[in-house]
Write an enzyme that holds these catalytic residues in place. Structure first.
Site, PDB file in Angstrom:
ATOM      1  CD  GLU A  69     -10.337  -6.746  -1.933  1.00  0.00           C
ATOM      2  OE1 GLU A  69      -9.323  -6.055  -1.936  1.00  0.00           O
ATOM      3  OE2 GLU A  69     -11.265  -6.586  -1.103  1.00  0.00           O
TER       4      GLU A  69
ATOM      5  CB  CYS B  48     -10.246  -1.358  -8.931  1.00  0.00           C
ATOM      6  SG  CYS B  48     -10.716  -2.308  -7.481  1.00  0.00           S
TER       7      CYS B  48
ATOM      8  CG  HIS C  32      -2.112  -0.965   0.879  1.00  0.00           C
ATOM      9  ND1 HIS C  32      -2.246  -2.181   1.487  1.00  0.00           N
ATOM     10  CD2 HIS C  32      -3.105  -0.893  -0.027  1.00  0.00           C
ATOM     11  CE1 HIS C  32      -3.294  -2.797   0.991  1.00  0.00           C
ATOM     12  NE2 HIS C  32      -3.835  -2.044   0.077  1.00  0.00           N
TER      13      HIS C  32
ATOM     14  CG  ASP D 298      -5.987  -7.858  -0.879  1.00  0.00           C
ATOM     15  OD1 ASP D 298      -4.977  -8.245  -0.269  1.00  0.00           O
ATOM     16  OD2 ASP D 298      -6.544  -6.776  -0.659  1.00  0.00           O
TER      17      ASP D 298
HETATM   18  C1  PEP Z   1      -6.859  -4.921  -4.448  1.00  0.00           C
HETATM   19  O1  PEP Z   1      -6.729  -5.714  -3.510  1.00  0.00           O
HETATM   20  O2  PEP Z   1      -6.563  -5.184  -5.631  1.00  0.00           O
HETATM   21  C2  PEP Z   1      -7.428  -3.575  -4.190  1.00  0.00           C
HETATM   22  C3  PEP Z   1      -7.744  -2.752  -5.176  1.00  0.00           C
HETATM   23  O3  PEP Z   1      -7.530  -3.188  -2.875  1.00  0.00           O
HETATM   24  P1  PEP Z   1      -6.268  -2.686  -2.035  1.00  0.00           P
HETATM   25  O4  PEP Z   1      -5.092  -2.596  -2.969  1.00  0.00           O
HETATM   26  O5  PEP Z   1      -6.648  -1.386  -1.442  1.00  0.00           O
HETATM   27  O6  PEP Z   1      -6.117  -3.804  -1.037  1.00  0.00           O
HETATM   28 MG    MG Z   2      -7.530  -5.242  -1.582  1.00  0.00          MG
END
Ligand code: PEP
Ligand code: MG
Length: 457
Positions: free
Chosen positions: A313, A384, A71, A337
């Site tokens: 996810e 996404c 992140h 994820d």
């Molecule tokens: C993902 O897991 O691809 C997602 C978009 O959520 P994050 O990256 O915030 O975990």
């Molecule tokens: Mg995620």
């Protein structure tokens, strides 16, 4: 002692501040004293810590650990800060005030670079500026393939300033608004009024373009500086996201209340993260319905239209698609994820960063099944995760049938350029032939396909 255990977080914070003072460095509270044009080098770092630094001064981030889907890297990219992870021993090699070049595109760091390196980077920066100008000229043209297939390109956002990128990039909307980012950028839990203000600013800035608000996805590697949620062996698979929200419904109720207020008279799309089973979705949906009823009962203006979706996810959800799709308006694949759970491969581990590939046969087979099932059910499906913003990966997603992708704003131009140079027909036939191959990765073959067919990756 349970009391002292709870205080541990405070002690850690104090220790960190004390150390900062002892070494004469600024703390996050002291933005003015941070030097201009700084490059930050750290062993590991959470996204909340990154937000402690003055974004206008921070020019690059180098991490000894980390990978592209941690992140902190996602937040750095959203802020347009070049980031390089897995730079082993960087801290030992760098002295304070050393000049450094951080090349996030090619994952390279040059410490005390020679004149030649600096010259060649000056040239690269000019060439990059030209490419960005070329992408800007694509801003108002549709993301349509050579054979007339339209792809909706949304952007991911988290900070209020991100919204300005909607107009700058020509994105169709915000496909993922990570509500945890303002929580991480805060010194205590934002209350309902503060959240209403933030969500309202996002909707105002979007100016009628659709926005999908994802409810809090804290926990895992997204800690809050003011909240200790306990230590876990495997935080990514631990108490995070919807699991926290359902155990602490007050948090989510506040969030939903703020979203409903902010969207009065406008469309509201809400998405729940890390759903693993249908009852979790049902319980989350019920909280939303209760908040809508409460707002209605108080005579508040309700949102004009409500759409509710789920992140995809957790692999278990792939086997509950009929029940899920009968309940949602849309789903969005969180490939960061989903991929880490599919391959049991920690998304933040530098040792595993190149171990498995998103363009491997099982990933393609899984995504094709998913898109076909959603299409048959007439439900919108998007992706996404970081994969959507990499032109070659995005090419494959379009070939598999995705017609909606959401990505970091700076990827909209390159992905649109790729789409406009692609013929989906040729690619989908080619992909069918690849999926049964027992190979580690199809990336090289797909790259060759792109080069042979003039696709701009
Ligand atoms: C993902 O897991 O691809 C997602 C978009 O959520 P994050 O990256 O915030 O975990
Ligand atoms: Mg995620």
């Amino acid at each position: 002692d349970p009391y002292l255990r709870e205080r541990l977080h405070d002690f850690n914070d104090l220790a960190r501040r004390l150390l900062h003072h002892l070494v004469g460095r600024s703390t996050g509270d002291d933005l003015e004293s941070q030097p201009d044009d700084m490059i930050l080098i750290a062993r590991e770092m959470g996204p909340a810590e990154l937000l402690d630094y003055d974004r206008s001064k921070l020019q690059g981030l180098v991490l000894e650990g980390g990978s592209v889907t941690t992140h902190v890297a996602i937040v750095a990219r959203a802020l347009d800060i070049p980031v390089v992870g897995r730079a082993e021993d960087a801290l030992d090699k760098v002295e304070n005030l050393d000049p450094i070049v951080v090349d996030g595109d090619n994952a390279q760091v040059f410490i005390r670079p020679s004149e030649e390196v600096l010259d060649s980077y000056s040239d690269m920066i000019s060439a990059r500026a030209q490419r960005i100008a070329a992408y800007a000229s694509l801003r108002d043209v549709p993301a349509e393939t050579k054979d007339g297939v339209h792809v909706n390109l949304d952007m991911n956002a988290g900070l209020v300033i991100d919204v300005s990128q909607l107009a700058a990039t020509g994105a169709d909307g915000i496909g993922l608004y990570r509500t945890e980012i303002p929580f991480m950028d805060s010194t205590s839990f934002p209350d309902v009024d503060r959240q209403t203000e933030i969500y309202g600013q996002i909707l105002d800035g979007a100016d009628g373009k659709p926005v999908i608000f994802r409810t809090l996805d804290i926990g895992g590697d997204k800690g809050l500086p003011y909240w200790d949620n306990g230590r876990e062996e495997n935080p990514a698979m631990g108490w995070r996201a919807i699991r926290i929200a359902l155990d602490r419904p007050g948090l989510m109720k506040d969030q939903l209340r703020a979203m409903i207020r902010a969207a009065a008279g406008r469309d509201l799309s809400v998405m729940f993260p890390m759903i693993s089973e249908i009852p979790e979705f049902d319980r989350a949906r019920k909280l939303l319905d209760q908040e809508l009823e409460r707002a209605g009962g108080k005579g508040q203006t309700l949102p004009a239209q409500i759409r509710v979706g789920s992140m995809l996810e957790v692999p278990a959800l792939l086997y509950q698609l009929p029940a899920l799709l009968s309940r949602v308006d849309f789903v969005s694949v969180g490939s960061n994820d989903l991929f880490q759970f599919l391959f049991a491969s920690d998304r933040g581990s530098p040792k595993l960063a190149d171990r498995y590939d998103t363009l491997a046969p099982p990933v393609l087979a899984m995504l094709r099944h998913l898109v076909e099932t959603c299409d048959a059910a007439g439900k919108t499906v998007s992706l996404c995760g970081e994969m959507a913003g990499r032109p070659l990966d995005a090419m494959v997603l379009v070939g598999l049938g995705f017609r909606r992708l959401s990505m970091t704003p700076s990827s909209i131009g390159p992905v649109k350029a790729m789409i406009r140079s692609l013929s989906v027909n040729d690619l989908s036939q080619y992909l069918h032939g690849l999926e049964g191959l027992a190979e580690h990765s199809l990336r090289e073959k797909l790259r060759e396909f792109a080069v042979d067919h003039g696709v701009m990756i």
